[in-house]
Design a protein around this motif. Structure first.
Motif, PDB file in Angstrom:
ATOM      1  N   ASN A 108       0.809  -1.232   0.000  1.00 57.79           N
ATOM      2  CA  ASN A 108       0.000   0.000   0.000  1.00 57.79           C
ATOM      3  C   ASN A 108       0.838   1.276   0.000  1.00 57.79           C
ATOM      4  O   ASN A 108       0.421   2.293   0.549  1.00 57.79           O
ATOM      5  N   TYR A 109       1.995   1.250  -0.641  1.00 59.77           N
ATOM      6  CA  TYR A 109       2.846   2.431  -0.723  1.00 59.77           C
ATOM      7  C   TYR A 109       2.354   3.452  -1.744  1.00 59.77           C
ATOM      8  O   TYR A 109       2.769   4.604  -1.721  1.00 59.77           O
ATOM      9  N   LEU A 110       1.484   3.035  -2.658  1.00 61.88           N
ATOM     10  CA  LEU A 110       0.949   3.956  -3.657  1.00 61.88           C
ATOM     11  C   LEU A 110      -0.542   4.227  -3.449  1.00 61.88           C
ATOM     12  O   LEU A 110      -1.226   4.696  -4.352  1.00 61.88           O
ATOM     13  N   VAL A 111      -1.019   3.954  -2.241  1.00 59.11           N
ATOM     14  CA  VAL A 111      -2.411   4.268  -1.909  1.00 59.11           C
ATOM     15  C   VAL A 111      -2.558   5.781  -1.877  1.00 59.11           C
ATOM     16  O   VAL A 111      -1.772   6.481  -1.235  1.00 59.11           O
ATOM     17  N   VAL A 112      -3.577   6.274  -2.582  1.00 63.13           N
ATOM     18  CA  VAL A 112      -3.819   7.716  -2.643  1.00 63.13           C
ATOM     19  C   VAL A 112      -5.108   8.124  -1.942  1.00 63.13           C
ATOM     20  O   VAL A 112      -5.356   9.306  -1.758  1.00 63.13           O
ATOM     21  N   ALA A 113      -5.942   7.129  -1.555  1.00 62.12           N
ATOM     22  CA  ALA A 113      -7.204   7.474  -0.881  1.00 62.12           C
ATOM     23  C   ALA A 113      -7.824   6.235  -0.242  1.00 62.12           C
ATOM     24  O   ALA A 113      -7.614   5.110  -0.691  1.00 62.12           O
ATOM     25  N   LEU A 141      10.392  10.634 -10.115  1.00 64.37           N
ATOM     26  CA  LEU A 141       9.799   9.582  -9.300  1.00 64.37           C
ATOM     27  C   LEU A 141      10.709   9.065  -8.193  1.00 64.37           C
ATOM     28  O   LEU A 141      10.356   8.096  -7.514  1.00 64.37           O
ATOM     29  N   ASP A 142      11.876   9.686  -7.999  1.00 62.47           N
ATOM     30  CA  ASP A 142      12.777   9.242  -6.933  1.00 62.47           C
ATOM     31  C   ASP A 142      12.024   9.126  -5.613  1.00 62.47           C
ATOM     32  O   ASP A 142      11.199   9.971  -5.282  1.00 62.47           O
ATOM     33  N   GLY A 143      12.320   8.065  -4.862  1.00 65.40           N
ATOM     34  CA  GLY A 143      11.703   7.873  -3.559  1.00 65.40           C
ATOM     35  C   GLY A 143      10.343   7.203  -3.611  1.00 65.40           C
ATOM     36  O   GLY A 143       9.684   7.075  -2.589  1.00 65.40           O
ATOM     37  N   TYR A 147       9.492   4.517  -9.145  1.00 62.32           N
ATOM     38  CA  TYR A 147      10.894   4.645  -9.568  1.00 62.32           C
ATOM     39  C   TYR A 147      11.583   3.283  -9.531  1.00 62.32           C
ATOM     40  O   TYR A 147      12.243   2.883 -10.488  1.00 62.32           O
ATOM     41  N   ASN A 148      11.412   2.574  -8.422  1.00 61.87           N
ATOM     42  CA  ASN A 148      12.059   1.266  -8.301  1.00 61.87           C
ATOM     43  C   ASN A 148      11.560   0.301  -9.357  1.00 61.87           C
ATOM     44  O   ASN A 148      12.327  -0.494  -9.891  1.00 61.87           O
ATOM     45  N   CYS A 149      10.280   0.351  -9.677  1.00 58.10           N
ATOM     46  CA  CYS A 149       9.720  -0.524 -10.700  1.00 58.10           C
ATOM     47  C   CYS A 149      10.265  -0.174 -12.078  1.00 58.10           C
ATOM     48  O   CYS A 149      10.745  -1.048 -12.806  1.00 58.10           O
ATOM     49  N   LEU A 150      10.193   1.087 -12.442  1.00 57.68           N
ATOM     50  CA  LEU A 150      10.601   1.512 -13.780  1.00 57.68           C
ATOM     51  C   LEU A 150      12.092   1.314 -14.036  1.00 57.68           C
ATOM     52  O   LEU A 150      12.507   1.035 -15.166  1.00 57.68           O
ATOM     53  N   TYR A 151      12.905   1.454 -12.985  1.00 56.54           N
ATOM     54  CA  TYR A 151      14.348   1.368 -13.164  1.00 56.54           C
ATOM     55  C   TYR A 151      14.959   0.107 -12.545  1.00 56.54           C
ATOM     56  O   TYR A 151      16.176   0.011 -12.429  1.00 56.54           O
ATOM     57  N   ASN A 152      14.100  -0.831 -12.132  1.00 57.75           N
ATOM     58  CA  ASN A 152      14.556  -2.093 -11.546  1.00 57.75           C
ATOM     59  C   ASN A 152      15.550  -1.851 -10.410  1.00 57.75           C
ATOM     60  O   ASN A 152      16.650  -2.388 -10.386  1.00 57.75           O
ATOM     61  N   MET A 153      15.140  -1.028  -9.454  1.00 57.62           N
ATOM     62  CA  MET A 153      15.982  -0.646  -8.326  1.00 57.62           C
ATOM     63  C   MET A 153      15.376  -1.162  -7.022  1.00 57.62           C
ATOM     64  O   MET A 153      14.235  -1.602  -6.990  1.00 57.62           O
ATOM     65  N   GLU A 154      16.138  -1.066  -5.958  1.00 57.43           N
ATOM     66  CA  GLU A 154      15.659  -1.390  -4.610  1.00 57.43           C
ATOM     67  C   GLU A 154      16.074  -0.274  -3.662  1.00 57.43           C
ATOM     68  O   GLU A 154      16.639  -0.516  -2.607  1.00 57.43           O
ATOM     69  N   LYS A 155      15.781   0.959  -4.056  1.00 59.35           N
ATOM     70  CA  LYS A 155      16.097   2.111  -3.208  1.00 59.35           C
ATOM     71  C   LYS A 155      15.003   2.283  -2.161  1.00 59.35           C
ATOM     72  O   LYS A 155      13.877   1.831  -2.337  1.00 59.35           O
ATOM     73  N   ASN A 156      15.350   2.967  -1.070  1.00 58.60           N
ATOM     74  CA  ASN A 156      14.354   3.257  -0.040  1.00 58.60           C
ATOM     75  C   ASN A 156      13.250   4.116  -0.626  1.00 58.60           C
ATOM     76  O   ASN A 156      13.519   5.039  -1.410  1.00 58.60           O
ATOM     77  N   ILE A 157      12.029   3.804  -0.240  1.00 53.20           N
ATOM     78  CA  ILE A 157      10.874   4.525  -0.757  1.00 53.20           C
ATOM     79  C   ILE A 157       9.992   4.982   0.393  1.00 53.20           C
ATOM     80  O   ILE A 157      10.093   4.458   1.497  1.00 53.20           O
ATOM     81  N   LYS A 158       9.143   5.944   0.093  1.00 47.41           N
ATOM     82  CA  LYS A 158       8.195   6.451   1.087  1.00 47.41           C
ATOM     83  C   LYS A 158       6.789   6.250   0.550  1.00 47.41           C
ATOM     84  O   LYS A 158       6.528   6.473  -0.631  1.00 47.41           O
ATOM     85  N   LEU A 164      -1.677   4.527   5.806  1.00 45.69           N
ATOM     86  CA  LEU A 164      -2.412   3.466   5.112  1.00 45.69           C
ATOM     87  C   LEU A 164      -1.485   2.382   4.571  1.00 45.69           C
ATOM     88  O   LEU A 164      -1.950   1.376   4.032  1.00 45.69           O
ATOM     89  N   ALA A 165      -0.188   2.573   4.713  1.00 50.40           N
ATOM     90  CA  ALA A 165       0.800   1.621   4.197  1.00 50.40           C
ATOM     91  C   ALA A 165       1.273   0.684   5.295  1.00 50.40           C
ATOM     92  O   ALA A 165       1.173   0.990   6.480  1.00 50.40           O
ATOM     93  N   THR A 166       1.782  -0.460   4.876  1.00 52.63           N
ATOM     94  CA  THR A 166       2.420  -1.412   5.790  1.00 52.63           C
ATOM     95  C   THR A 166       3.909  -1.395   5.468  1.00 52.63           C
ATOM     96  O   THR A 166       4.307  -1.741   4.354  1.00 52.63           O
TER      97      THR A 166
END
Length: 190
Positions: A108-113, A141-143, A147-158, A164-166
């Motif tokens: 749920n990191y991309l939950v908007v509502a 899209l950094d963070g 961003y991680n999906c599009l660039y195949n990364m594993e950077k810290n995200i918010k 609402l996120a786990t």
């Protein structure tokens, strides 16, 4: 740019409104349940730490009815200029009743509502979703999980809406060990 880069692949079939307030889309992915006993090698669902559950049937009926009514009012789509079409042309509803920008948002990191508290039409055009779409259009899209999906990364995200996120960490989220184990089994069988 590599041919397996998702941005290159998406470029070939994206067709959506490049507007931070797009029309309600004609397609939707609704998570009826996040329960899954499959262990697909490509899917991170087995690493999900979100509470398991099923969507409320009354909520499902109401959201489907609202979507149907809104789609009847929608317009045709324009050509894409953003790296990913999902925030512009797809509705993704989790079993909890959250509107998320992506079907692979397991935590749920991309939950908007929260659609239990906000109408779909309002959520589709809320500040959080508009900001996320703007980031896509500007490729800033950094963070984000995007961003991680599009660039195949594993950077810290918010998360967009932290409450609402786990939370998770990539150390526990990676499927590398699972993939290596399955490959080892296949090698031994072959």
């Amino acid at each position: 740019m590599e041919s397996n880069n998702i941005r290159v692949r998406l470029k070939n079939y994206n067709n959506f409104e490049d507007n931070i307030k797009p029309s309600i889309p004609k397609n939707a992915l609704i998570e009826l349940s996040n329960l899954c006993n499959h262990e697909c090698i490509f899917c991170a669902n087995s690493k999900m730490t979100r509470k398991k559950g099923e969507i409320n049937k009354n909520f499902l009926y109401n959201i489907l009815k609202e979507m149907f009514d809104l789609v009847l009012e929608s317009e045709k789509y324009k050509k894409n200029k953003a790296p990913c079409s999902l925030p512009f042309n797809s509705i993704h509803v989790t079993y909890e009743g959250y509107l998320t920008a992506c079907c692979i948002d397991f935590q749920n990191y991309l939950v908007v509502a929260d659609l239990n508290r906000q109408k779909l039409k309002d959520a589709w055009l809320n500040e959080e979703f508009i900001e996320l779409r703007q980031k896509h259009l500007e490729d800033k899209l950094d963070g984000t999980l995007c961003y991680n999906c599009l660039y195949n990364m594993e950077k810290n995200i918010k998360p967009v809406i932290p409450e609402l996120a786990t939370g998770f960490s990539y150390e526990n989220y990676t499927k590398k060990d699972d993939i290596l184990k399955k490959l080892d089994v296949l090698r031994k069988e072959g």
